[in-house]
Write a protein that holds these residues in place. Sequence first.
Motif, PDB file in Angstrom:
ATOM      1  N   THR A 177       0.738   4.014  -2.985  1.00 27.34           N
ATOM      2  CA  THR A 177      -0.100   5.123  -2.555  1.00 27.34           C
ATOM      3  C   THR A 177       0.016   6.289  -3.530  1.00 27.34           C
TER       4      THR A 177
ATOM      5  N   GLU B 158      -4.840   1.012  -1.284  1.00 29.24           N
ATOM      6  CA  GLU B 158      -5.635   2.020  -0.601  1.00 29.24           C
ATOM      7  C   GLU B 158      -7.024   2.135  -1.227  1.00 29.24           C
TER       8      GLU B 158
ATOM      9  N   ARG C 203       0.834  -1.212   0.000  1.00 19.76           N
ATOM     10  CA  ARG C 203       0.000   0.000   0.000  1.00 19.76           C
ATOM     11  C   ARG C 203       0.863   1.255   0.000  1.00 19.76           C
TER      12      ARG C 203
END
Length: 538
Positions: A267, A292, A263
């Motif tokens: 991101t 995310e 993640r």
Amino acid sequence: MSTGPMSTVRDATFEVLRRTGMTTIFSNPGSTEVPLLAGMPDDLEFILALHEGSVVGMATGWAIAHGEPAVALLHTTAGLGNAVSAIATARANRAPVVVVVGQQDRRHLALEPFLAGRLHGLAGDYPVWTEQPVRAQDVPGAIARARHEAVTGRGPALVIVPMDDWSAEWDGTVEAAPTAVVRPAAVGDRDLAPLASLITEADAPALVVGAGADSAEAWAGLVALADRLGCPVWQESFGARAGFPQDHPRFAGFLPADRSGLRGALTGHDLVLVVGAAAFRQYPYESGPLVETGTRIAVVSDDPAEVHRSPAVLAVLADPAAACARLADMLPERPAAPQALRTASPPPPARSDGPLRAAHVLHELAVRLPPEAIVVEETPSSRPDLHRLLPARRPLGFVSAAMGGLGFALPAAVGLRMALPYRPVVGVVGDGSAIYGIQALWSAAHYGVGALFVVLANGRYAVMDRLAEKNGAGKAPWPAFTEVSLSAMARSFGCPAIRLDSHGDLLATLDEVVPTLASRTEPLLLDIAVMPDAEFRP
């Protein structure tokens, strides 16, 4: 070309092997294979390995190099059982291997005589197809079909043959397999339109590439697509091959193998397009989402299993090279974006004395190896340093065991070099890993295979030590094995070997050996004493 009239199933099978180009047979034979092999025609090549794991590992390397099936011949239960791990690796590495397994005489199998094997299912679900022909006369067709199944299924296809079948009369039976199979790879704009729309709608796309994109055509298509999108390109974690030139400015590195790390890496990207891999390969279990909220995932792969298990909003089952090349033409060009996405890691300091570490060895290899070198990796505790210091600069520049089991690198390096004698091949292997496939060194020496084996010898399973420490459950119960000498073992198999334990000797040896890699006809093992790495980063 036929060497004579076809009077037996054996003769007809040899014709199938000639017609399909499967004229190199890797094997460690037993009595159930002798009726096939005794007096084998001269236009077929037999390659002996001293362990079944090496048989399938060498065939896997050969198949990866050529992109065409290789033949591995195994001996009933013992042979197939010893090779199961290698068969699993061939499946995970997308290697088309035709595995022929000998069986006791069909005429008394019901009595379970000595060496009779319960072979169907012994390799589990790892073969893409398994068959024991009902009649002896169906064997040639089964082997022809196994070749097609191995290519289509991108993995090992297995045929079980009772030993008396080879001498059975060939009656000209029609083979239950097509002579050739055409697999169109073109991708139409209509098929790609939903994916093109998804990419166009994204504000900040990113690419993730995998082993299924390791070809010159796929690299070209992905470079064009990344440049058109102005986006970073990540390599899947624990990938068996490189899906993008890792010295390209848009290459962002290797994805972490845990969810929080994944993640963090992705991101800020509202669309992640995964090409030639599933979404996503992980190692330690960690709760939480893969990406995310607001990040959508799309997949392009020609492997149905990868497509079907990916948690994607859209998946395209298609050839990655064709799909990426067409997408690059279909999509609107985005504003220019900066390309310096990854800061190059500084090389480790040169050492004139003191203990060597794996990073020192890998750095010295990196500054000497030519771009066309093939690096075969099986050094778990040093893999992060290898990725950092030895980027894949050409297709097939990096090969590893996607399954994760040990014993792949040595035999695979032998098979790769046999298939591609004009490319330098270097196996970078931990000593713990090398012990699992050490028998392959005999084949390398006997058949004049000029691969270089670089053994990073720390005398222990360093990655297991680090994992035990990380687990916090106290000291690991397994001892080190510092008394094991890989160079002595190599020499016992007829493979030249040099023991190195100083920086000066390392530099002098690499300066002498690396320039000869493209033309070598003799293997060489460098047994390099290194300190255990301080940490393991999966």
